[in-house]
Scaffold this motif. Structure first.
Motif, PDB file in Angstrom:
ATOM      1  N   THR A 178       1.589  15.919  -1.907  1.00  0.00           N
ATOM      2  CA  THR A 178       1.576  17.470  -1.739  1.00  0.00           C
ATOM      3  C   THR A 178       3.615  16.874  -1.759  1.00  0.00           C
ATOM      4  N   ALA A 179       3.412  16.182  -1.200  1.00  0.00           N
ATOM      5  CA  ALA A 179       5.491  15.479  -1.395  1.00  0.00           C
ATOM      6  C   ALA A 179       5.799  15.271  -2.940  1.00  0.00           C
ATOM      7  N   LEU A 183       5.935  18.516  -4.380  1.00  0.00           N
ATOM      8  CA  LEU A 183       7.569  19.712  -4.214  1.00  0.00           C
ATOM      9  C   LEU A 183       8.717  18.519  -4.987  1.00  0.00           C
ATOM     10  N   LEU A 184       9.369  17.678  -5.403  1.00  0.00           N
ATOM     11  CA  LEU A 184      10.085  16.524  -5.553  1.00  0.00           C
ATOM     12  C   LEU A 184      10.078  16.928  -6.867  1.00  0.00           C
ATOM     13  N   ARG A 218      12.773  19.335  -1.025  1.00  0.00           N
ATOM     14  CA  ARG A 218      12.411  18.258  -0.833  1.00  0.00           C
ATOM     15  C   ARG A 218      13.070  18.433   0.103  1.00  0.00           C
ATOM     16  N   ALA A 222       9.358  18.038   1.485  1.00  0.00           N
ATOM     17  CA  ALA A 222       9.019  16.730   1.010  1.00  0.00           C
ATOM     18  C   ALA A 222       9.585  15.668   1.779  1.00  0.00           C
TER      19      ALA A 222
END
Length: 360
Positions: free
Chosen positions: A190-191, A194-195, A22, A25
């Motif tokens: 990509t963020a 990850l979230l 997180r 992200a």
């Protein structure tokens, strides 16, 4: 955007890894926000004709603006050697030069800020061992793309110094814009991964997913076509809608030979293509929203598709207003910035609609 940032209930052993994911992200989202602002600043720079005011490529020393009147005069004298000064801004004086200089300087400075924010963040997470497994190559690739974008920016600007130009070459402008959108999209995707690593779209989402994909790629095509509109200044002509030159399909779309030159050199065709692609994106978004309402339960995926529909509608309306008011700087800049909002909404919707992984 409508993605859920609430903490998940995880076993104690998995919580540190989840916190790291997180944190990375949110850092990537912050850098993506800087890129979004960069696109808007670039639009204002283009619309005001400021992009050619700095004629030197100085990634480090250029971070400082002119500090003496002698330096201002040197840069102004350098600017007076290019066609844009002779044909567009002749006689506007040192004070007029300063006005366009500052916007381009801010544009380049913002690029340096993005590079610093990304490189410093990457080094911090890397040295502390907080980058999630498997993400290091992707993050290094993004760093390389950012460096490449700086070089592409200068490659674009240099085209405006040629003997027959008062602005940058449209092809190079589109390459520069396209790479910025690729970098932004990669940061955001990509963020999001990850979230929200889960892939849990229901089977009923398949036709919605197809409609969102069509919408997304139509939006991307419309954005790149818009780059050619900007590069050729085609938006300053045929300022009526929905008719263009008195017809839905005007004559003269294929007046250049060979025919493919019309796609990027015929101002009428360039603007017409942008209109058509934007309309296709709007119709596809409408279909995606209708399918989402019928086939998706209430929740993240449905909200994401509705958000995409709203963003496309807003951008379409802004595009029409920008055309009818003959591309004022404020509306033109807002239209370019909102294009990134549409791209964001499309990526969020696509991410939310990823099908669940099937067991072997």
């Amino acid at each position: 955007m409508p993605f859920d940032l609430r903490p998940l209930t995880l076993p104690e052993s998995e919580r540190p890894a989840r916190r790291d994911a997180r944190a990375v992200a949110f850092w990537l989202l912050g850098v993506a926000g800087l890129v979004w602002m960069m696109v808007a600043i670039g639009g204002a720079t283009r619309l005001t004709g400021s992009g050619l005011s700095i004629m030197e490529w100085a990634p480090l020393s250029g971070a400082l603006p002119p500090l003496t009147e002698a330096e201002w005069q040197r840069l102004y004298d350098l600017y007076r050697t290019i066609p844009q000064y002779a044909l567009v801004n002749q006689g506007f004086g040192l004070e007029g030069f300063k006005e366009i200089f500052w916007l381009e300087w801010i544009h380049r400075q913002w690029g340096r800020l993005i590079g610093l924010a990304y490189a410093a963040g990457l080094a911090w997470f890397w040295l502390r061992g907080r980058i999630p497994s498997g993400y290091k190559p992707r993050l290094l690739l993004l760093l390389a793309l950012g460096g490449l974008q700086g070089g592409v920016g200068w490659y674009m600007v240099a085209s405006g110094f040629e003997a027959d130009r008062t602005a940058v070459a449209p092809y190079r402008l589109v390459i520069h814009l396209g790479l910025a959108l690729v970098i932004y999209g990669a940061l955001l995707w990509t963020a999001l991964g990850l979230l929200r690593p889960e892939r849990d779209a229901p089977d009923t989402a398949r036709p919605v997913r197809a409609a969102v994909r069509v919408t997304f790629w139509a939006v991307v095509a419309a954005m790149l076509a818009g780059g050619f509109v900007a590069g050729t200044r085609a938006g300053f002509t045929w300022n009526t809608f929905p008719l263009m030159d008195g017809a839905l399909v005007p004559s003269g779309l294929l007046s250049l030979d060979p025919w493919w030159r019309n796609l990027t050199a015929n101002l009428m065709t360039v603007q017409f293509n942008h209109r058509v692609l934007a309309t296709l994106a709007g119709l596809a978004a409408l279909a995606a929203v209708a399918l989402a309402v019928r086939r998706l339960p209430s929740g993240h995926a449905r909200r994401a598709v509705l958000g995409l529909g709203a963003a496309v509608a807003l951008q379409y309306g802004l595009g029409v207003a920008t055309l009818l008011w003959v591309v004022p700087v404020s509306l033109g800049t807002l239209h370019q910035a909102t294009a990134v909002l549409v791209l964001t909404a499309g990526l969020v919707a696509l991410h939310a609609l990823r099908p669940a992984r099937r067991a072997p």
